[in-house]
Design an enzyme around this catalytic site. Sequence first.
Site, PDB file in Angstrom:
ATOM      1  N   LYS A  42       0.769  -1.168   0.034  1.00  0.00           N
ATOM      2  CA  LYS A  42       0.101  -0.075  -0.010  1.00  0.00           C
ATOM      3  C   LYS A  42       1.079   1.229   0.113  1.00  0.00           C
ATOM      4  O   LYS A  42       0.393   2.235  -0.782  1.00  0.00           O
ATOM      5  CB  LYS A  42      -1.000  -0.111   1.254  1.00  0.00           C
ATOM      6  CG  LYS A  42      -2.095  -0.945   1.196  1.00  0.00           C
ATOM      7  CD  LYS A  42      -2.861  -1.234   2.486  1.00  0.00           C
ATOM      8  CE  LYS A  42      -3.735  -2.444   2.151  1.00  0.00           C
ATOM      9  NZ  LYS A  42      -4.546  -2.717   3.589  1.00  0.00           N
ATOM     10  N   GLN A  75      -4.740  -1.284   9.736  1.00  0.00           N
ATOM     11  CA  GLN A  75      -4.596  -2.755   9.190  1.00  0.00           C
ATOM     12  C   GLN A  75      -5.275  -3.897   9.979  1.00  0.00           C
ATOM     13  O   GLN A  75      -4.963  -3.921  11.146  1.00  0.00           O
ATOM     14  CB  GLN A  75      -3.192  -2.954   8.817  1.00  0.00           C
ATOM     15  CG  GLN A  75      -3.064  -4.363   8.077  1.00  0.00           C
ATOM     16  CD  GLN A  75      -3.523  -4.451   6.612  1.00  0.00           C
ATOM     17  OE1 GLN A  75      -3.293  -3.293   5.939  1.00  0.00           O
ATOM     18  NE2 GLN A  75      -4.012  -5.526   6.335  1.00  0.00           N
ATOM     19  N   ASP A 103     -10.585   2.632   4.133  1.00  0.00           N
ATOM     20  CA  ASP A 103     -11.023   1.200   3.889  1.00  0.00           C
ATOM     21  C   ASP A 103     -12.680   1.302   3.691  1.00  0.00           C
ATOM     22  O   ASP A 103     -12.961  -0.085   3.380  1.00  0.00           O
ATOM     23  CB  ASP A 103     -10.613   0.518   5.238  1.00  0.00           C
ATOM     24  CG  ASP A 103      -9.251  -0.237   5.165  1.00  0.00           C
ATOM     25  OD1 ASP A 103      -8.796  -0.502   3.926  1.00  0.00           O
ATOM     26  OD2 ASP A 103      -8.625  -0.639   6.244  1.00  0.00           O
TER      27      ASP A 103
END
Length: 380
Positions: free
Chosen positions: A81, A125, A148
């Site tokens: 990422k 995460q 997200d």
Amino acid sequence: MATLSALRKFCQQSKHHVCSLHMSASRQEAVVISGRKLARQIREEARNDVEQWVSTGNRRPHLSVVLVGDNAASHSYVLNKTRAAADVGISSETILKPSCISEDELMDLIHKLNTDHRVDGLLVQLPLPEHIDERCICNAVSPGKDVDGFHVVNVGRMCLDQSTMLPATPWGVWEIIKRTGIPTLGKNVVVAGRSKNVGMPIAMLLHSDGRHERPGGDATVTISHRYTPKEQLRQHTRIADIVVAAAGIPNLITADMIKEGAAVIDVGINRVHDHATGKDRLVGDVDFEGVRQKASFITPVPGGVGPMTVAMLMKNTIKAAKNLLLTPAERIRMQQCKSDPFKESLTFPQQEPRWEREEKKEKFIFLVKLFFILIVLLIK
């Protein structure tokens, strides 16, 4: 005459048999959709978008990633990422925290990043250590920074077909289908897997109305889950025009479950032991070699949905930087905060840290007790 009739019948059968063999031999394998190629296109779009945004005097978008613990897969995903962010011109940082961090400490960190005007996109995460409530953490991230797309506000807006931060993996699946030209209008779709972060959002995107603010696929969607009998799942997939496998079960979808010409999107990522090499390898939820003989389109694992997830995350970060989801009043306040580094961001009401709430609660209980003690003393 009987002999002639029998000969004619034999010739017709032979012709039909030869024709069938020809059709079978000419049946081409499925087109393997390269998620890497599509992701490169999307990242190029994102790169151009960032440069245009910066060239007009705006600050470069910034992504903050919170990584808890030593999970090797999580570290690998985060590295991908941050590399993608650098590739498209987004600045990023990874904040490492030990697995022993308390939920309150993690909430405090998120609160700090929520109120930092320099942070445009924020993600924690997953998975997190067992002692931390993931839903609580996802809801702690400010909806406007939630790249997200896991915050309950963003999930709700998605379900109402409104513009929002879409979860990156479902959005990646949607873009694969759209950019490949796979039709969805009125088609039968099976989504194997009902997770709140992948299966459910994919189903929402595919079945919702194409005329709404956030256009959907207008498909007829069936969702299966762990309690769906395999034979029942097979009945659904055999009539499906599109099958999306997102259950996390290796080889769940086999060739006998797919109708000729169906499109198959494999979201699964499973690590299995390869007895031939003695090493672990990544496989999806689909028997790739078997299914590609019948499908019209298929995504590989790795190299299919995975790269698209990262690419869509970059798109969300740009969206967050541009404040596209804020009301006009909120956008004005955000611009004021960005112009004055001493002001705190007011984009969304922030939840105070849990320790502050507990402290206020204890003070309130103490004052109530003190009040009753005074009442008793006055009565005496």
